[in-house]
Design a protein around this motif. Structure first.
Motif, short mmCIF file in Angstrom:
data_model
loop_
_atom_site.label_atom_id
_atom_site.label_comp_id
_atom_site.label_asym_id
_atom_site.label_seq_id
_atom_site.Cartn_x
_atom_site.Cartn_y
_atom_site.Cartn_z
N GLY A 1 0.79 -1.22 0.00
CA GLY A 1 0.00 0.00 0.00
C GLY A 1 0.82 1.27 0.00
N GLN A 2 2.15 1.12 0.09
CA GLN A 2 3.01 2.28 0.23
C GLN A 2 3.90 2.56 -0.97
OE1 GLN A 2 5.19 1.73 3.89
NE2 GLN A 2 3.33 1.31 5.05
N LEU A 3 4.20 1.55 -1.75
CA LEU A 3 5.09 1.73 -2.90
C LEU A 3 4.27 1.78 -4.19
CD1 LEU A 3 7.95 -0.76 -1.95
CD2 LEU A 3 7.99 1.73 -1.81
N PRO A 4 4.54 2.74 -5.05
CA PRO A 4 3.77 2.86 -6.29
C PRO A 4 3.94 1.61 -7.16
CG PRO A 4 5.68 4.32 -6.32
CD PRO A 4 5.60 3.74 -4.95
N GLY A 5 2.81 1.11 -7.66
CA GLY A 5 2.83 -0.03 -8.55
C GLY A 5 2.92 -1.38 -7.88
N PHE A 6 3.06 -1.41 -6.56
CA PHE A 6 3.07 -2.67 -5.80
C PHE A 6 1.62 -2.90 -5.40
CE2 PHE A 6 5.20 -4.86 -1.85
CZ PHE A 6 4.65 -6.07 -2.21
N THR A 7 0.93 -3.73 -6.17
CA THR A 7 -0.53 -3.80 -6.08
C THR A 7 -1.09 -4.95 -5.26
OG1 THR A 7 -0.66 -5.04 -8.15
CG2 THR A 7 -0.77 -2.61 -8.29
N GLY A 8 -0.25 -5.91 -4.88
CA GLY A 8 -0.79 -7.02 -4.10
C GLY A 8 0.29 -7.86 -3.48
N PHE A 9 -0.08 -8.55 -2.41
CA PHE A 9 0.86 -9.41 -1.69
C PHE A 9 0.08 -10.56 -1.07
CE2 PHE A 9 3.33 -10.82 1.97
CZ PHE A 9 4.60 -10.92 1.42
N GLU A 10 0.55 -11.78 -1.31
CA GLU A 10 -0.05 -12.97 -0.73
C GLU A 10 1.07 -13.88 -0.24
OE1 GLU A 10 -3.74 -13.90 -3.58
OE2 GLU A 10 -1.80 -13.65 -4.61
N HIS A 11 0.81 -14.62 0.82
CA HIS A 11 1.83 -15.53 1.33
C HIS A 11 1.17 -16.74 1.98
CE1 HIS A 11 1.35 -14.43 5.65
NE2 HIS A 11 0.92 -13.29 5.12
N GLY A 12 1.95 -17.81 2.11
CA GLY A 12 1.41 -18.98 2.77
C GLY A 12 2.32 -20.18 2.67
N ALA A 13 1.87 -21.26 3.32
CA ALA A 13 2.61 -22.52 3.31
C ALA A 13 2.52 -23.18 1.94
CB ALA A 13 2.04 -23.45 4.38
N ASN A 14 3.61 -23.75 1.50
CA ASN A 14 3.65 -24.50 0.25
C ASN A 14 3.15 -25.91 0.53
OD1 ASN A 14 4.26 -25.80 -2.15
ND2 ASN A 14 6.47 -25.71 -1.88
N LYS A 15 2.02 -26.28 -0.02
CA LYS A 15 1.45 -27.62 0.17
C LYS A 15 2.10 -28.65 -0.74
CE LYS A 15 -1.29 -26.38 3.38
NZ LYS A 15 -0.99 -26.77 4.74
N ASP A 16 2.77 -28.23 -1.80
CA ASP A 16 3.54 -29.10 -2.70
C ASP A 16 2.77 -30.35 -3.10
OD1 ASP A 16 5.74 -29.92 -4.22
OD2 ASP A 16 6.65 -30.98 -2.52
N TYR A 17 1.57 -30.17 -3.60
CA TYR A 17 0.71 -31.29 -3.98
C TYR A 17 1.30 -32.18 -5.05
CZ TYR A 17 -2.85 -28.89 -1.23
OH TYR A 17 -3.54 -28.28 -0.22
N GLN B 1 11.37 -2.82 -9.58
CA GLN B 1 12.69 -2.25 -9.31
C GLN B 1 12.63 -1.28 -8.13
OE1 GLN B 1 15.54 -3.24 -10.47
NE2 GLN B 1 16.69 -1.74 -9.30
N THR B 2 11.56 -0.50 -8.04
CA THR B 2 11.39 0.41 -6.90
C THR B 2 11.34 -0.39 -5.61
OG1 THR B 2 10.27 2.07 -8.23
CG2 THR B 2 9.84 2.12 -5.87
N TYR B 3 10.58 -1.47 -5.61
CA TYR B 3 10.48 -2.37 -4.44
C TYR B 3 11.85 -2.96 -4.12
CZ TYR B 3 9.36 -6.95 -2.28
OH TYR B 3 9.31 -8.07 -1.49
N ALA B 4 12.55 -3.45 -5.15
CA ALA B 4 13.83 -4.12 -4.95
C ALA B 4 14.86 -3.21 -4.30
CB ALA B 4 14.35 -4.66 -6.27
N THR B 5 14.80 -1.92 -4.59
CA THR B 5 15.79 -0.99 -4.05
C THR B 5 15.31 -0.23 -2.82
OG1 THR B 5 15.06 0.73 -5.60
CG2 THR B 5 16.89 -0.69 -6.31
N ASP B 6 14.10 -0.49 -2.38
CA ASP B 6 13.55 0.17 -1.20
C ASP B 6 14.28 -0.33 0.06
OD1 ASP B 6 11.11 1.79 -0.05
OD2 ASP B 6 11.27 -0.04 1.15
N ALA B 7 14.68 0.58 0.91
CA ALA B 7 15.43 0.22 2.13
C ALA B 7 14.63 -0.67 3.06
CB ALA B 7 15.87 1.49 2.85
N ARG B 8 13.33 -0.46 3.14
CA ARG B 8 12.49 -1.30 4.01
C ARG B 8 12.46 -2.73 3.49
NH1 ARG B 8 7.56 2.66 3.32
NH2 ARG B 8 8.55 2.55 1.29
N HIS B 9 12.31 -2.88 2.18
CA HIS B 9 12.34 -4.22 1.59
C HIS B 9 13.69 -4.89 1.84
CE1 HIS B 9 13.77 -6.64 -1.89
NE2 HIS B 9 12.73 -7.35 -1.54
N SER B 10 14.77 -4.15 1.67
CA SER B 10 16.11 -4.71 1.88
C SER B 10 16.29 -5.21 3.31
CB SER B 10 17.18 -3.68 1.55
OG SER B 10 17.13 -3.36 0.18
N ALA B 11 15.81 -4.44 4.27
CA ALA B 11 15.94 -4.83 5.68
C ALA B 11 15.10 -6.08 5.97
CB ALA B 11 15.52 -3.68 6.59
#
Length: 104
Positions: free
Chosen positions: A31-47, A69-79
């Protein structure tokens, strides 16, 4: 659109609370970086039994390569990335990244 897929080879004894905290903070960047429109995460069930070494992962959705690229170079993402690496077997070697350029 870019789907940034990250699979994590977590240590068996990784700090599950730390993982949740990192995922929450990465999701907040959507919600803070331009063009970063979604994020999902979870356990890999590896069916299909093809990625058992990666028990967890996330997907970031980006409008285009410039947004990624903006996300990749963002200091918060790096940390946050550094904290994730600490949770993985082999450090950075325990992180698989796939960037798919998708069409609808």
């Amino acid at each position: 659109m870019i789907r940034h897929i990250v699979l994590l080879a977590l240590h068996d004894d990784h700090d599950a609370d730390e993982l949740v905290t990192i995922m929450d903070q990465l999701a907040a960047l959507a919600g803070q970086l331009p063009g970063f429109t979604g994020f999902e995460h979870g356990a890999n069930k590896d069916y299909e039994g093809k990625s058992q070494n990666y028990p967890y992962g996330f997907i970031g959705t980006f409008a285009d390569a410039a947004a990624l690229q903006t996300y990749a170079t963002d200091a918060r993402h790096s940390a946050l990335g550094a904290r994730l690496v600490d949770l993985c077997k082999g450090g950075a070697e325990g992180v698989m990244v796939i960037d798919l350029e998708v069409t609808k």
